[in-house]
Scaffold this motif. Structure first.
Motif, PDB file in Angstrom:
ATOM      1  N   ALA A   1      11.369   7.962  -0.501  1.00 18.67           N
ATOM      2  CA  ALA A   1      12.502   7.809  -1.510  1.00 18.67           C
ATOM      3  C   ALA A   1      13.485   9.275  -1.825  1.00 18.67           C
ATOM      4  O   ALA A   1      12.666  10.185  -0.243  1.00 18.67           O
ATOM      5  N   VAL A   2      14.732   9.312  -2.344  1.00 19.97           N
ATOM      6  CA  VAL A   2      14.626  10.595  -2.602  1.00 19.97           C
ATOM      7  C   VAL A   2      14.889  10.716  -3.884  1.00 19.97           C
ATOM      8  O   VAL A   2      15.013  10.483  -4.636  1.00 19.97           O
ATOM      9  N   HIS A   3      15.093  12.042  -3.804  1.00 14.46           N
ATOM     10  CA  HIS A   3      14.641  12.845  -5.506  1.00 14.46           C
ATOM     11  C   HIS A   3      16.134  13.632  -5.486  1.00 14.46           C
ATOM     12  O   HIS A   3      16.365  14.747  -5.101  1.00 14.46           O
TER      13      HIS A   3
ATOM     14  N   VAL B   1       6.078   8.093   2.388  1.00 13.65           N
ATOM     15  CA  VAL B   1       4.167   8.253   2.459  1.00 13.65           C
ATOM     16  C   VAL B   1       4.018   7.468   3.385  1.00 13.65           C
ATOM     17  O   VAL B   1       5.433   6.784   4.111  1.00 13.65           O
ATOM     18  N   THR B   2       3.044   7.766   4.208  1.00 17.61           N
ATOM     19  CA  THR B   2       2.608   6.778   5.271  1.00 17.61           C
ATOM     20  C   THR B   2       1.367   6.314   5.924  1.00 17.61           C
ATOM     21  O   THR B   2       0.156   7.482   5.039  1.00 17.61           O
ATOM     22  N   ALA B   3       0.634   5.850   6.154  1.00 15.37           N
ATOM     23  CA  ALA B   3      -0.612   5.654   6.686  1.00 15.37           C
ATOM     24  C   ALA B   3      -1.522   6.570   8.023  1.00 15.37           C
ATOM     25  O   ALA B   3      -2.316   5.981   7.781  1.00 15.37           O
TER      26      ALA B   3
ATOM     27  N   ALA C   1       5.998  14.569   2.024  1.00 14.71           N
ATOM     28  CA  ALA C   1       4.956  14.049   3.277  1.00 14.71           C
ATOM     29  C   ALA C   1       3.462  13.626   2.973  1.00 14.71           C
ATOM     30  O   ALA C   1       2.784  14.173   3.274  1.00 14.71           O
ATOM     31  N   VAL C   2       3.607  12.525   2.324  1.00 19.27           N
ATOM     32  CA  VAL C   2       1.970  11.758   1.594  1.00 19.27           C
ATOM     33  C   VAL C   2       0.970  10.894   2.795  1.00 19.27           C
ATOM     34  O   VAL C   2       1.788  10.270   3.302  1.00 19.27           O
TER      35      VAL C   2
ATOM     36  N   ARG D   1       0.768  -1.282   0.289  1.00 22.33           N
ATOM     37  CA  ARG D   1       0.254  -0.044  -0.019  1.00 22.33           C
ATOM     38  C   ARG D   1       1.122   1.208  -0.414  1.00 22.33           C
ATOM     39  O   ARG D   1       0.362   2.244  -0.934  1.00 22.33           O
ATOM     40  N   LEU D   2       2.004   1.359   1.199  1.00 23.68           N
ATOM     41  CA  LEU D   2       2.944   2.214   1.113  1.00 23.68           C
ATOM     42  C   LEU D   2       3.334   2.648  -0.618  1.00 23.68           C
ATOM     43  O   LEU D   2       3.952   3.841  -0.791  1.00 23.68           O
TER      44      LEU D   2
END
Length: 266
Positions: free
Chosen positions: A217-219, A230-232, A255-256, A12-13
């Motif tokens: 992740a890193v951009h 990203v986190t739930a 930060a999603v 899911r993440l």
């Protein structure tokens, strides 16, 4: 270019992070690369789905590079044609493989009940078609410009060509310390749960998704970088206990927080 940290069955993440990259980071008008850093299986809730998602990952105009992690390496050897024994399978189960084993409807007794050869055939029949070959195709490393992407690390003083696959997917020291760094690249890596670290010789991106509920992740763009996560959960507070020694303090540009039914675009 972007690198996605250790997934460990947190499908899911992964879907949420890929959806964010598609929508807000990657530009279809120019060439981009996304590197998945390895360890798609074990410890988390849905390893087989994560493997399937990584195999199927495709973004228009984006090169997808899939690296091999040590947990994927274990599964690849067991599902492949290597001469592994029961002790090897047990070692994999002891370091997190038992979750993937249970997903396949197997238990520890199956290791000894009919022998490893029969177990391998059973695993190959359970895995989606072509999955053993996919596992065997995962790359041990990938270089883009001044960055080398690898799951675990490498010896600070030894040429890349002198490392075997097990080094690249399992090494911690002397890599993490980095004393006497002789390479002309910075390594982007996972494997060791360090939070986010940006050091001269390495950039760590494993935030222990199976433990913290945060996949990172890193951009990287030229000499600029930014963290994505990203986190739930309702915050990124789970990252607070992780050691973070970023020399360049950077805010989270993404930060999603996933909603209850949100997974992100696959």
């Amino acid at each position: 270019m972007c690198a996605i940290g250790d997934v460990h069955g947190c499908t899911r993440l992964l879907r949420g992070l890929v959806g964010f990259l598609r929508s807000h980071v990657l530009e279809a008008s120019r060439r981009n690369t996304v590197v998945t850093i390895g360890d798609y299986v074990d410890r988390g809730p849905s390893s087989l789905a994560a493997l399937d998602d990584v195999r199927a990952l495709a973004i228009p105009g984006v090169e997808i590079v899939r690296l091999l992690g040590n947990h994927d390496f274990f599964l690849a050897l067991i599902a492949g044609h290597e001469d592994v024994d029961a002790a090897f399978v047990e070692a994999w189960l002891d370091v997190g493989g038992e979750t993937t084993f249970r997903e396949m409807g197997l238990d520890r007794e199956d290791v000894h009940r009919s022998g490893v050869s029969a177990l391998r055939q059973r695993i190959r029949s359970i895995l989606p078609e072509g999955m053993p070959a996919f596992l065997s195709s995962l790359a041990p490393h990938h270089r883009v410009g001044d960055y080398l992407f690898v799951h675990a690390g490498l010896d600070p003083a030894a040429p890349l060509a002198q490392h075997d696959v097990s080094d690249l997917v399992m090494m911690r020291e002397p890599f993490l310390s980095g004393t006497g760094w002789a390479h002309d690249f910075t390594v982007v890596h996972g494997h060791t749960i360090r939070g986010h670290e940006a050091l001269p010789h390495r950039i760590a991106i494993d935030t222990g998704a199976f433990r913290t509920g945060v996949l990172s992740a890193v951009h990287l763009e030229g000499d600029r970088m930014r963290w994505l996560a990203v986190t739930a959960a309702d915050s990124l507070d789970a990252l607070a206990p992780l050691r973070t020694t970023a020399e360049i303090p950077l805010p989270y540009e993404g930060a999603v927080i996933l909603g209850e039914d949100q997974e992100g675009a696959r």
